[in-house]
Design an enzyme around this catalytic site. Structure first.
Site, mmCIF file in Angstrom:
data_model
loop_
_atom_site.group_PDB
_atom_site.id
_atom_site.type_symbol
_atom_site.label_atom_id
_atom_site.label_comp_id
_atom_site.label_asym_id
_atom_site.label_seq_id
_atom_site.Cartn_x
_atom_site.Cartn_y
_atom_site.Cartn_z
ATOM 1 N N GLU A 140 6.043 -4.436 11.303
ATOM 2 C CA GLU A 140 5.406 -3.094 11.809
ATOM 3 C C GLU A 140 3.993 -3.226 10.861
ATOM 4 O O GLU A 140 3.096 -3.883 10.130
ATOM 5 C CB GLU A 140 5.416 -2.057 11.322
ATOM 6 C CG GLU A 140 6.670 -0.777 11.542
ATOM 7 C CD GLU A 140 6.321 -0.402 12.875
ATOM 8 O OE1 GLU A 140 5.398 -0.378 12.989
ATOM 9 O OE2 GLU A 140 7.202 0.059 13.875
ATOM 10 N N ASN B 52 0.972 -1.054 0.072
ATOM 11 C CA ASN B 52 0.417 -0.050 -0.369
ATOM 12 C C ASN B 52 1.080 0.984 0.037
ATOM 13 O O ASN B 52 -0.035 2.433 -0.603
ATOM 14 C CB ASN B 52 -0.812 -0.017 0.924
ATOM 15 C CG ASN B 52 -0.399 -0.225 2.680
ATOM 16 O OD1 ASN B 52 1.051 -0.460 2.972
ATOM 17 N ND2 ASN B 52 -0.864 0.484 3.757
ATOM 18 N N VAL C 43 1.130 -13.120 8.831
ATOM 19 C CA VAL C 43 2.095 -12.819 8.027
ATOM 20 C C VAL C 43 3.651 -12.543 9.232
ATOM 21 O O VAL C 43 4.234 -13.464 9.677
ATOM 22 C CB VAL C 43 2.328 -12.333 7.222
ATOM 23 C CG1 VAL C 43 3.128 -12.569 6.441
ATOM 24 C CG2 VAL C 43 1.189 -12.835 6.376
ATOM 25 N N GLY C 44 3.651 -11.609 9.896
ATOM 26 C CA GLY C 44 4.260 -10.744 10.142
ATOM 27 C C GLY C 44 4.781 -11.495 11.833
ATOM 28 O O GLY C 44 5.091 -11.880 12.160
ATOM 29 N N GLY D 115 3.444 -5.691 7.849
ATOM 30 C CA GLY D 115 2.278 -6.156 6.957
ATOM 31 C C GLY D 115 1.439 -6.558 7.580
ATOM 32 O O GLY D 115 0.974 -6.206 8.973
ATOM 33 N N SER D 116 0.818 -7.711 7.075
ATOM 34 C CA SER D 116 -0.823 -8.295 8.163
ATOM 35 C C SER D 116 -0.034 -8.699 9.670
ATOM 36 O O SER D 116 1.370 -9.474 9.159
ATOM 37 C CB SER D 116 -1.207 -8.780 7.425
ATOM 38 O OG SER D 116 -0.719 -10.022 6.932
ATOM 39 N N VAL D 117 -0.902 -8.987 10.393
ATOM 40 C CA VAL D 117 -0.374 -9.549 11.729
ATOM 41 C C VAL D 117 0.332 -11.229 11.177
ATOM 42 O O VAL D 117 0.927 -11.427 12.002
ATOM 43 C CB VAL D 117 -2.018 -9.537 12.799
ATOM 44 C CG1 VAL D 117 -1.866 -10.657 14.150
ATOM 45 C CG2 VAL D 117 -1.857 -8.180 13.577
ATOM 46 N N CYS E 191 -2.755 1.523 6.911
ATOM 47 C CA CYS E 191 -2.533 0.433 8.287
ATOM 48 C C CYS E 191 -3.262 1.444 9.101
ATOM 49 O O CYS E 191 -3.894 1.102 10.421
ATOM 50 C CB CYS E 191 -1.475 0.376 8.814
ATOM 51 S SG CYS E 191 -0.315 1.602 8.937
HETATM 52 P P1 NAD Z 1 1.029 -9.123 3.520
HETATM 53 O O1 NAD Z 1 1.397 -9.891 4.791
HETATM 54 O O2 NAD Z 1 -0.537 -9.800 2.679
HETATM 55 O O3 NAD Z 1 1.835 -8.721 2.593
HETATM 56 C C1 NAD Z 1 3.108 -8.169 3.153
HETATM 57 C C2 NAD Z 1 4.384 -8.337 3.022
HETATM 58 O O4 NAD Z 1 4.606 -9.619 3.316
HETATM 59 C C3 NAD Z 1 4.434 -8.756 1.446
HETATM 60 O O5 NAD Z 1 5.624 -8.192 0.830
HETATM 61 C C4 NAD Z 1 4.073 -10.296 1.066
HETATM 62 O O6 NAD Z 1 4.635 -10.612 -0.545
HETATM 63 C C5 NAD Z 1 5.198 -10.894 2.364
HETATM 64 N N1 NAD Z 1 5.079 -11.575 2.820
HETATM 65 C C6 NAD Z 1 3.457 -12.566 2.722
HETATM 66 N N2 NAD Z 1 3.855 -13.737 2.923
HETATM 67 C C7 NAD Z 1 4.594 -13.670 3.989
HETATM 68 C C8 NAD Z 1 5.439 -14.984 3.984
HETATM 69 N N3 NAD Z 1 5.011 -16.062 4.856
HETATM 70 N N4 NAD Z 1 7.011 -14.733 4.328
HETATM 71 C C9 NAD Z 1 7.619 -13.887 4.242
HETATM 72 N N5 NAD Z 1 7.032 -12.709 3.578
HETATM 73 C C10 NAD Z 1 5.689 -12.641 3.565
HETATM 74 O O7 NAD Z 1 0.214 -7.476 4.130
HETATM 75 P P2 NAD Z 1 -0.995 -6.505 2.537
HETATM 76 O O8 NAD Z 1 -1.759 -7.236 2.353
HETATM 77 O O9 NAD Z 1 0.578 -6.324 1.804
HETATM 78 O O10 NAD Z 1 -0.576 -5.017 3.118
HETATM 79 C C11 NAD Z 1 -1.939 -5.002 4.223
HETATM 80 C C12 NAD Z 1 -1.022 -5.324 6.044
HETATM 81 O O11 NAD Z 1 -0.427 -4.872 5.835
HETATM 82 C C13 NAD Z 1 -2.786 -4.700 6.422
HETATM 83 O O12 NAD Z 1 -2.457 -5.397 7.899
HETATM 84 C C14 NAD Z 1 -1.913 -3.362 6.932
HETATM 85 O O13 NAD Z 1 -2.177 -3.156 8.491
HETATM 86 C C15 NAD Z 1 -0.359 -3.644 7.210
HETATM 87 N N6 NAD Z 1 0.689 -2.424 6.740
HETATM 88 C C16 NAD Z 1 1.074 -1.968 8.269
HETATM 89 C C17 NAD Z 1 1.822 -0.276 8.855
HETATM 90 C C18 NAD Z 1 2.487 -0.590 9.805
HETATM 91 O O14 NAD Z 1 3.353 0.210 9.545
HETATM 92 N N7 NAD Z 1 1.838 -0.957 11.013
HETATM 93 C C19 NAD Z 1 1.925 -0.036 7.603
HETATM 94 C C20 NAD Z 1 1.191 -0.995 6.560
HETATM 95 C C21 NAD Z 1 0.448 -1.508 6.278
#
Ligand code: NAD
Length: 478
Positions: free
Chosen positions: A250, A153, A232-233, A228-230, A284
């Site tokens: 994050e 995003n 996965v993170g 990224g998302s909770v 986010c």
């Molecule tokens: P996502 O978790 O689907 O993907 C994030 C990244 O992780 C991508 O590069 C994806 O390819 C990678 N990924 C997916 N599976 C993986 C794995 N098993 N191992 C390693 N990497 C993997 O998230 P998204 O849909 O791209 O983004 C939206 C999410 O990100 C929302 O939950 C949003 O709140 C969060 N976000 C948080 C912040 C923050 O600063 N807190 C900022 C922006 C977005």
């Protein structure tokens, strides 16, 4: 577009298609690297560490400023690329590219604060015995190779948030973009490569799971920074920590906005609109739940509907568009499921906008829900343009609902009484609480990050530098 590793353009037989969410058409391909190629990129970053650290921090500071200038020179191309791959409205992409340049400038100045050490005469303390003859130095050193992973995003600013502080303190980077939006970041890496030694920043595109596993298991990666998302993170973080790596996480949010009966309603309505509907809610720190005192709920909802009526959905390249598409077809399907569930759980749809039929669009929707509703949109992260409004009878009820999710990223409170707002703010579980403004605000010089499952660590430029360095204590005994 070929990716960039060790300052060379790299291709592969397997490809990943990148689509424009506004029409679903393929706009480019990036290589899908093999595990060996990913390892090679990590080797290159590891070998480049000494080269990067042979440059003084003062010179790195200058290189960061020069990088910011080149980003500005290429601002139009970067913003258009970003809009094409993310679907983000062009006016918003332009603002993010300027912010990206500013993050590089901030890193250029903040590196002095991060790397200045401390000198401690130990005769200030009696314990341990013999301190009269000892002095201590505390310094910060780079951590090594940083493995960075970002979401779809905000590709430009998320690149800057990870790469600029890393380079500033002397870390090299292996960078994994979202497979949905890799193009802007490859272009940014090319710009950085002009000013830093070969291999300082390397972009790897390919299977997310495979790259994640390699980051976790490869001894040459010292720290993983993930946005990224909770789910996965946290999965990544737990495995990485088990292998002795540092992590910065994050993650997602379900930011609540509380509107009290003494609030400036027009201001609150404006903040809710920006908070929930900018970039179709795909931030986010978007405002994901509005909790409003029942005395003013009707007034608030009426004004919100009448303003939302003016919002224009359409092609994000059109400067006047407010509601762009979502990132993918799956994202649209998720919104349908959330909305159906909200209606099933007693939600009353009080607004639904219109959007184009072609492309990954979902209309802006406002749903009124009772505080007792078990609807998923009050508990999970909704990454799209659905706004729930919950009327409440008391401040305590508002606080309970705001705190009723596993997230704790941001929150906002609208009230003309500062002490009352402050009292509520101190009871909310959120990393940032903004009084009388939108949750969407973020300052790159101030700590940003979440409580609970919304994250581990904080990501301002200076906070990131601290997380990306090791503290070393040296003691000299005469
Ligand atoms: P996502 O978790 O689907 O993907 C994030 C990244 O992780 C991508 O590069 C994806 O390819 C990678 N990924 C997916 N599976 C993986 C794995 N098993 N191992 C390693 N990497 C993997 O998230 P998204 O849909 O791209 O983004 C939206 C999410 O990100 C929302 O939950 C949003 O709140 C969060 N976000 C948080 C912040 C923050 O600063 N807190 C900022 C922006 C977005």
């Amino acid at each position: 577009m070929l990716t960039i590793i060790g300052n060379e353009r790299v291709d592969s037989n397997e490809k990943i298609a990148v689509r424009n969410p506004a029409n679903g058409e393929i706009i480019d391909y990036v290589p899908s690297l093999s595990r060996d190629e990913v390892r090679k990129a990590i080797d290159i970053a590891f070998d480049s560490f000494s080269k990067l650290n042979s440059i003084t921090p003062a010179k790195r500071s200058k290189a960061l400023m020069e990088t910011a200038s080149i980003i500005r020179e290429n601002a139009n191309d970067l913003a258009v690329t970003m809009t094409k791959e993310t679907g983000r409205p062009i006016k918003s992409s332009r603002a993010e590219i300027e912010r990206t340049a500013q993050i590089f400038e901030l890193a250029s100045s903040e590196l002095r604060r991060a790397l200045e050490g401390e000198f401690v005469p130990l005769d200030l303390y009696d314990f341990p015995a013999g301190n009269e003859k000892r002095i201590a130095f505390i310094k910060r050193e780079p951590i090594g190779v940083v493995g960075a992973i970002t979401p779809f995003n905000f590709p430009a600013a998320s690149f800057a948030h990870k790469v600029a502080p890393a380079l500033a303190v002397g870390n090299t980077v292996v960078f994994k973009p979202s497979s949905l939006t890799p193009l802007t970041q490859i272009k940014l890496a090319e710009i950085v490569s002009k000013k830093f030694p070969v291999g300082s920043v390397n972009v790897i595109t390919g299977s997310s799971e495979m790259i994640g596993e390699e980051f976790i298991s490869n001894d040459k990666v010292s720290l993983i920074t993930f946005t990224g998302s909770v789910n996965v993170g946290l999965d990544l973080a737990s495995k990485a920590v088990k292998n002795g790596k540092r992590v910065i996480m994050e993650l997602g949010g379900s930011d609540a906005m509380i509107v009290l009966e003494d609030a400036d309603i027009d201001k609150a309505v404006k903040a809710a609109l920006v908070g929930r509907f900018d970039f179709a809610g795909q931030f986010c720190n978007a405002t994901k739940r509005v909790i409003v005192r029942q005395e003013i709920e009707k007034d608030f909802s009426d004004k919100l509907r009448s303003e939302l009526q003016k919002y224009k959905a359409g092609d994000p390249m059109d400067e006047s568009v407010d509601i762009p598409p979502l990132i993918s077809e799956q994202a649209v399907m998720r919104m349908r499921e959330f909305l159906n569930d909200a209606i099933k759980e007693g939600g009353e749809k009080i607004f639904e906008g219109k959007v184009p039929e072609k492309g990954y669009y979902f209309p802006p929707v406002v749903v009124k829900l009772q505080p007792t509703s078990r609807s998923r949109i009050l508990r999970e992260e909704v990454f799209g343009p659905i706004l729930p409004i919950v009327p409440v009878k008391s401040d305590d009820e508002a606080i309970n609902i705001a705190n009723s999710t596993q997230y704790g990223l941001d929150a906002s409170i609208f009230s003309s009484n500062f002490s009352r707002a402050y009292e509520i703010a101190s009871k909310l579980r959120a990393g940032t609480i903004i009084i009388n403004d939108t949750t969407r605000l973020r300052w790159d010089n101030l700590p940003f990050g979440g409580m609970l499952k919304s994250g581990i660590g904080r990501e301002s430029v200076i906070n990131t530098m601290m997380e990306m360095t090791e503290t070393k204590l040296m003691v000299y005994s005469r």
